[in-house]
Enzyme design. Structure first.
Site: not given
Length: 263
Positions: A124, A232, A234
């Site tokens: 990001c 994202h 994660e």
């Protein structure tokens, strides 16, 4: 009978884990400055089999020494944006959150990490930072660009909805991401207002959204691993096969970097 006084305790050998630098962001809480990192990024570094090292910043003259002590860099997402002065534009929205402290040391760190061959993974804001550090630019408001979709997350929604699957990205044929994922497309979340109109020097498009917006890039001629994604990965990475592959590849690169550092 054993002579207990002559017994030698058995030593336990623990393999060293690669150290991954994770930049902290400057945030204000109750009018006071704090340096923070989202827990999900630290969890993702550990999923990669590495040890996260939260780093608050450094003078430009000290960056080389910092990088010589770590085996990788994970550039996190953040509520803040890189100030447009770093890519030759004026700030269009005065309410846009900024982090001049992170801008000041992370942008030169990126350039030196790439030069040194230190493995780098950008997410990001980190994706955008790498592009800017390498001479690229940004759309400050993608939803206002003709032909582009609105890539922002829904407002005031629960995290499960904000980080939920939003759209497909197409992986460029014969690219590093395509090879890593073993497929032509994957579903990703979408939580960004800004996006890339132009890639920086030495960067290659790895994935695009249906509207053509760049969603991932690599640096095929760089001395070390570099991959950056606009989404994202994660978020609940342990439940996402694509995220697991991405962090596993980053972890492998960091382990190779550690072996070279210790050689």
């Amino acid at each position: 009978m054993c002579d207990l006084d002559k017994r030698t305790p058995t030593a336990t050998v623990v393999a060293a884990k690669p150290k991954v630098l994770v930049p902290a962001c400057l945030r204000q809480f109750d009018g006071q400055p704090y340096l923070v990192v989202g827990q999900k990024y630290l969890d993702a570094v550990e999923l990669a089999g590495c040890q996260p090292w939260i780093f608050s910043g450094s003078a430009s003259s000290e960056i080389d020494a910092v990088l010589s002590s770590v085996d990788g860099v994970l550039l996190t997402g953040s509520p803040s944006n890189v100030h447009p002065s770093h890519y030759g534009q004026q700030l269009l929205d005065p309410a846009s959150p900024q982090d001049a402290r992170r801008d000041a040391w992370v942008l030169p760190l990126i350039r030196l990490a790439i030069k040194r061959g230190t493995p780098v993974l950008g997410i990001c804001r980190g994706f955008q930072e790498i592009n800017i550090a390498m001479g690229g630019s940004l759309h400050q408001a993608v939803h206002q660009v003709a032909g582009c979709s609105d890539h922002r997350a829904p407002k005031d929604a629960p995290a499960e909805e904000v980080y939920g699957p939003a759209h497909e990205v197409h992986l460029c044929t014969d690219g590093a991401m395509h090879h890593l994922m073993g497929t032509d497309r994957i579903m990703v979340n979408s939580i960004h207002e800004q996006g890339l109109p132009d890639l920086g020097q030495g960067l290659r498009v790895e994935a695009q959204a249906l509207d053509g917006l760049v969603e991932a890039f690599s640096a095929p001629d760089a001395a070390g691993f570099l991959m950056a994604v606009q989404w994202h990965p994660e978020w609940r990475a342990t439940d996402n096969p694509a995220s697991q592959k991405l962090f596993a590849a980053f972890g492998d690169a960091c382990r190779a970097s550690l072996a070279q550092r210790l050689a």
